[in-house]
Design a protein around this motif. Structure first.
Motif, PDB file in Angstrom:
ATOM      1  N   SER A   1      42.766  45.324  38.389  1.00 44.19           N
ATOM      2  CA  SER A   1      44.084  44.692  38.385  1.00 44.19           C
ATOM      3  C   SER A   1      43.953  43.258  38.882  1.00 44.19           C
ATOM      4  O   SER A   1      43.048  42.922  39.642  1.00 44.19           O
ATOM      5  CB  SER A   1      45.038  45.460  39.291  1.00 44.19           C
ATOM      6  N   ILE A   2      44.869  42.409  38.444  1.00 45.85           N
ATOM      7  CA  ILE A   2      44.952  41.061  38.988  1.00 45.85           C
ATOM      8  C   ILE A   2      45.683  41.165  40.319  1.00 45.85           C
ATOM      9  O   ILE A   2      46.727  41.813  40.420  1.00 45.85           O
ATOM     10  CB  ILE A   2      45.684  40.136  38.008  1.00 45.85           C
ATOM     11  N   GLN A   3      45.119  40.564  41.352  1.00 46.74           N
ATOM     12  CA  GLN A   3      45.592  40.825  42.704  1.00 46.74           C
ATOM     13  C   GLN A   3      45.433  39.607  43.593  1.00 46.74           C
ATOM     14  O   GLN A   3      44.823  38.604  43.212  1.00 46.74           O
ATOM     15  CB  GLN A   3      44.828  42.013  43.292  1.00 46.74           C
ATOM     16  N   VAL A   4      45.981  39.733  44.793  1.00 47.87           N
ATOM     17  CA  VAL A   4      45.854  38.690  45.805  1.00 47.87           C
ATOM     18  C   VAL A   4      45.888  39.370  47.163  1.00 47.87           C
ATOM     19  O   VAL A   4      46.450  40.467  47.306  1.00 47.87           O
ATOM     20  CB  VAL A   4      46.989  37.642  45.669  1.00 47.87           C
ATOM     21  N   HIS A   5      45.267  38.719  48.159  1.00 47.97           N
ATOM     22  CA  HIS A   5      45.251  39.268  49.517  1.00 47.97           C
ATOM     23  C   HIS A   5      45.974  38.312  50.464  1.00 47.97           C
ATOM     24  O   HIS A   5      45.879  37.086  50.321  1.00 47.97           O
ATOM     25  CB  HIS A   5      43.816  39.460  50.016  1.00 47.97           C
ATOM     26  N   PRO A   6      46.682  38.841  51.450  1.00 47.93           N
ATOM     27  CA  PRO A   6      47.361  37.984  52.431  1.00 47.93           C
ATOM     28  C   PRO A   6      46.382  37.401  53.438  1.00 47.93           C
ATOM     29  O   PRO A   6      45.298  37.964  53.665  1.00 47.93           O
ATOM     30  CB  PRO A   6      48.336  38.945  53.108  1.00 47.93           C
ATOM     31  N   ASN A   7      46.762  36.297  54.066  1.00 45.16           N
ATOM     32  CA  ASN A   7      45.947  35.727  55.135  1.00 45.16           C
ATOM     33  C   ASN A   7      46.203  36.475  56.448  1.00 45.16           C
ATOM     34  O   ASN A   7      47.019  37.405  56.512  1.00 45.16           O
ATOM     35  CB  ASN A   7      46.202  34.220  55.282  1.00 45.16           C
TER      36      ASN A   7
ATOM     37  N   LYS B   1      29.076  38.357  27.937  1.00 45.86           N
ATOM     38  CA  LYS B   1      30.467  37.897  27.878  1.00 45.86           C
ATOM     39  C   LYS B   1      31.316  38.377  29.064  1.00 45.86           C
ATOM     40  O   LYS B   1      32.544  38.300  29.019  1.00 45.86           O
ATOM     41  CB  LYS B   1      31.126  38.316  26.564  1.00 45.86           C
ATOM     42  N   ALA B   2      30.683  38.893  30.114  1.00 44.67           N
ATOM     43  CA  ALA B   2      31.436  39.347  31.290  1.00 44.67           C
ATOM     44  C   ALA B   2      32.138  38.166  31.948  1.00 44.67           C
ATOM     45  O   ALA B   2      31.617  37.049  31.987  1.00 44.67           O
ATOM     46  CB  ALA B   2      30.504  40.026  32.281  1.00 44.67           C
ATOM     47  N   GLU B   3      33.328  38.435  32.500  1.00 46.91           N
ATOM     48  CA  GLU B   3      34.140  37.387  33.102  1.00 46.91           C
ATOM     49  C   GLU B   3      34.753  37.856  34.418  1.00 46.91           C
ATOM     50  O   GLU B   3      34.903  39.050  34.673  1.00 46.91           O
ATOM     51  CB  GLU B   3      35.288  36.989  32.157  1.00 46.91           C
ATOM     52  N   LEU B   4      35.125  36.867  35.216  1.00 47.06           N
ATOM     53  CA  LEU B   4      35.947  37.076  36.394  1.00 47.06           C
ATOM     54  C   LEU B   4      37.191  36.211  36.264  1.00 47.06           C
ATOM     55  O   LEU B   4      37.166  35.171  35.612  1.00 47.06           O
ATOM     56  CB  LEU B   4      35.200  36.671  37.678  1.00 47.06           C
ATOM     57  N   ILE B   5      38.267  36.635  36.886  1.00 45.89           N
ATOM     58  CA  ILE B   5      39.451  35.799  37.032  1.00 45.89           C
ATOM     59  C   ILE B   5      39.466  35.275  38.459  1.00 45.89           C
ATOM     60  O   ILE B   5      39.407  36.052  39.413  1.00 45.89           O
ATOM     61  CB  ILE B   5      40.734  36.587  36.735  1.00 45.89           C
ATOM     62  N   VAL B   6      39.509  33.952  38.596  1.00 50.80           N
ATOM     63  CA  VAL B   6      39.523  33.315  39.919  1.00 50.80           C
ATOM     64  C   VAL B   6      40.487  32.144  39.879  1.00 50.80           C
ATOM     65  O   VAL B   6      40.223  31.119  39.251  1.00 50.80           O
ATOM     66  CB  VAL B   6      38.113  32.818  40.327  1.00 50.80           C
ATOM     67  N   GLY B   7      41.636  32.272  40.528  1.00 45.90           N
ATOM     68  CA  GLY B   7      42.585  31.185  40.653  1.00 45.90           C
ATOM     69  C   GLY B   7      43.345  30.889  39.362  1.00 45.90           C
ATOM     70  O   GLY B   7      43.299  31.652  38.388  1.00 45.90           O
ATOM     71  N   PHE B   8      44.037  29.759  39.356  1.00 47.72           N
ATOM     72  CA  PHE B   8      44.834  29.320  38.208  1.00 47.72           C
ATOM     73  C   PHE B   8      44.084  28.256  37.422  1.00 47.72           C
ATOM     74  O   PHE B   8      43.237  27.545  37.968  1.00 47.72           O
ATOM     75  CB  PHE B   8      46.178  28.761  38.680  1.00 47.72           C
ATOM     76  N   ASN B   9      44.417  28.142  36.123  1.00 46.82           N
ATOM     77  CA  ASN B   9      43.775  27.113  35.293  1.00 46.82           C
ATOM     78  C   ASN B   9      44.545  25.804  35.293  1.00 46.82           C
ATOM     79  O   ASN B   9      44.158  24.840  34.623  1.00 46.82           O
ATOM     80  CB  ASN B   9      43.556  27.612  33.871  1.00 46.82           C
TER      81      ASN B   9
ATOM     82  N   GLY C   1      44.943  34.442  49.438  1.00 42.84           N
ATOM     83  CA  GLY C   1      45.888  33.643  48.682  1.00 42.84           C
ATOM     84  C   GLY C   1      45.443  33.319  47.273  1.00 42.84           C
ATOM     85  O   GLY C   1      46.262  32.928  46.435  1.00 42.84           O
ATOM     86  N   ARG C   2      44.152  33.467  46.983  1.00 41.41           N
ATOM     87  CA  ARG C   2      43.656  33.127  45.646  1.00 41.41           C
ATOM     88  C   ARG C   2      43.768  34.346  44.723  1.00 41.41           C
ATOM     89  O   ARG C   2      43.175  35.405  44.983  1.00 41.41           O
ATOM     90  CB  ARG C   2      42.209  32.642  45.709  1.00 41.41           C
ATOM     91  N   VAL C   3      44.514  34.219  43.655  1.00 44.08           N
ATOM     92  CA  VAL C   3      44.647  35.279  42.663  1.00 44.08           C
ATOM     93  C   VAL C   3      43.281  35.523  42.026  1.00 44.08           C
ATOM     94  O   VAL C   3      42.554  34.576  41.705  1.00 44.08           O
ATOM     95  CB  VAL C   3      45.692  34.877  41.600  1.00 44.08           C
ATOM     96  N   HIS C   4      42.929  36.789  41.799  1.00 44.90           N
ATOM     97  CA  HIS C   4      41.590  37.089  41.302  1.00 44.90           C
ATOM     98  C   HIS C   4      41.512  38.480  40.692  1.00 44.90           C
ATOM     99  O   HIS C   4      42.389  39.318  40.932  1.00 44.90           O
ATOM    100  CB  HIS C   4      40.563  36.986  42.439  1.00 44.90           C
ATOM    101  N   ALA C   5      40.455  38.709  39.921  1.00 44.20           N
ATOM    102  CA  ALA C   5      40.178  40.036  39.371  1.00 44.20           C
ATOM    103  C   ALA C   5      38.746  40.072  38.855  1.00 44.20           C
ATOM    104  O   ALA C   5      38.249  39.093  38.289  1.00 44.20           O
ATOM    105  CB  ALA C   5      41.141  40.388  38.244  1.00 44.20           C
ATOM    106  N   ILE C   6      38.096  41.198  39.038  1.00 45.17           N
ATOM    107  CA  ILE C   6      36.761  41.422  38.484  1.00 45.17           C
ATOM    108  C   ILE C   6      36.931  41.946  37.067  1.00 45.17           C
ATOM    109  O   ILE C   6      37.725  42.860  36.821  1.00 45.17           O
ATOM    110  CB  ILE C   6      35.976  42.431  39.338  1.00 45.17           C
ATOM    111  N   GLY C   7      36.188  41.369  36.132  1.00 50.62           N
ATOM    112  CA  GLY C   7      36.314  41.754  34.732  1.00 50.62           C
ATOM    113  C   GLY C   7      35.397  42.900  34.340  1.00 50.62           C
ATOM    114  O   GLY C   7      34.554  43.366  35.113  1.00 50.62           O
TER     115      GLY C   7
END
Length: 324
Positions: free
Chosen positions: A99-105, A130-138, A175-181
């Motif tokens: 899932s796309i997620q975020v953690h609190p500080n 072709k593996a990817e990660l989601i890290v932050g906003f574009n 605070g950084r939105v992220h997900a393992i692909g």
């Protein structure tokens, strides 16, 4: 009883996105299906790992800290964290995207959950083509723009995706939105916290419940860092038989060791415990005239009182983790 290098029995966790690589790549031993996480060193209540070898077998991290205090973790660590072990070490196998997620500080987690926040890092151990990660906003977004994409089911359009390969490393601050692909096997180092805000889950159904998993839309709004950053991946040197700085944060420090033969490591300047995570190959560690074997997919904790380790190997890659 004198402290010695400690291995732990992993705690395995079912995940909707889990696969078989913890078995096939890391030689983990379990019978369940869809195991996505192997918690290697954990003091999280309810998921505490126990010492697997030697006279202290069966003891949890909390047991050890209550007995040995600063001898195990180091004086400043004990002063700051008491009987709570400050880090959680995991291996994660993503057969399908997380899932796309975020953690609190720390502040938000303490206020809402009486918990530490969750700053973490990823080291890619294996990645399919072709593996990817989601890290932050574009791009830079506002909370309003984010909510609009969330409501329109178009959130992935504003997220930054990164092609990854073995050895890729990322720091994921709270605070950084992220997900393992899909198709990524990683070693994860994080604060001791199990607080995750799930914000997007591809409308998946969990076969164990027959329902969609809960989202934490409102909780996430104040936790997210909406900024865009020029670079997300961490570059680092890979010099042989040298301690290479990887990711240093206020919460943990990680070095990379690429060893080809014998190597002596002086730990006297490090004032905390040290954890070695074997991400490739195998090695023998010598300490107090005793040899400890460490292979790919294994983790060992070196108590703070141990100031010197000798390695013997024909080729190994290690992550070295400590606090101070």
């Amino acid at each position: 009883m004198k402290l010695y290098p400690l291995k732990f029995t992993p705690v395995y966790s079912y995940r909707i996105w889990g696969g078989e690589k913890l078995k096939t790549e890391l030689n983990k031993n379990y019978d369940q299906n869809s195991i996505g996480e192997s918690w290697e060193v954990s003091g999280v209540p309810g998921n505490e790992t126990k010492v697997s070898e030697g006279p202290l077998s069966g003891k949890t991290l909390k047991d050890l800290i209550e007995t040995y205090k600063d001898e195990l973790v180091g004086q400043s660590v004990y002063d700051n964290f008491g009987s709570t072990f400050p880090l959680l070490i995991k291996f994660i196998d993503a057969k399908s995207p997380l899932s796309i997620q975020v953690h609190p500080n720390d502040d938000l987690a303490r206020q809402r959950h009486n918990s530490y926040g969750k700053n973490e890092m990823w080291y890619v151990m294996q990645a399919e083509k072709k593996a990817e990660l989601i890290v932050g906003f574009n791009k830079r977004v506002t909370q309003e723009i984010y909510q609009e994409h969330l409501q329109n089911n178009t959130l992935p359009e504003i997220l930054n995706t990164e092609k990854v390969k073995e050895g890729s490393a990322y720091y994921i601050p709270a605070g950084r939105v992220h997900a393992i692909g899909e198709g990524v096997l990683i070693a994860e180092i994080q604060q001791t916290s199990d607080i995750t805000y799930r914000i997007y889950d591809y409308d998946r159904i969990d076969k164990t419940t027959g329902k969609k998993r809960d989202l934490h839309t409102n909780l996430a709004l104040d936790a997210i860092d909406y900024n865009h950053y020029a670079s997300y991946e961490t570059g680092y040197e890979t010099c042989t038989n040298k301690v290479n700085k990887l990711i240093f944060s206020p919460y943990f420090k990680t070095n990379s060791l690429h060893l080809k033969d014998s190597f002596s490591r002086d730990l006297s300047s490090i004032k905390s415990f040290v954890i070695y995570i074997c991400v490739e190959g195998e090695t023998s560690l010598q300490c107090f005239n005793t040899t400890y074997e460490l292979s790919k997919g294994e983790t060992i904790l070196i108590p703070a009182t141990i100031e010197h380790i000798d390695f013997t190997t024909k080729g190994v890659k290690l992550l070295e983790v400590h606090i101070t």
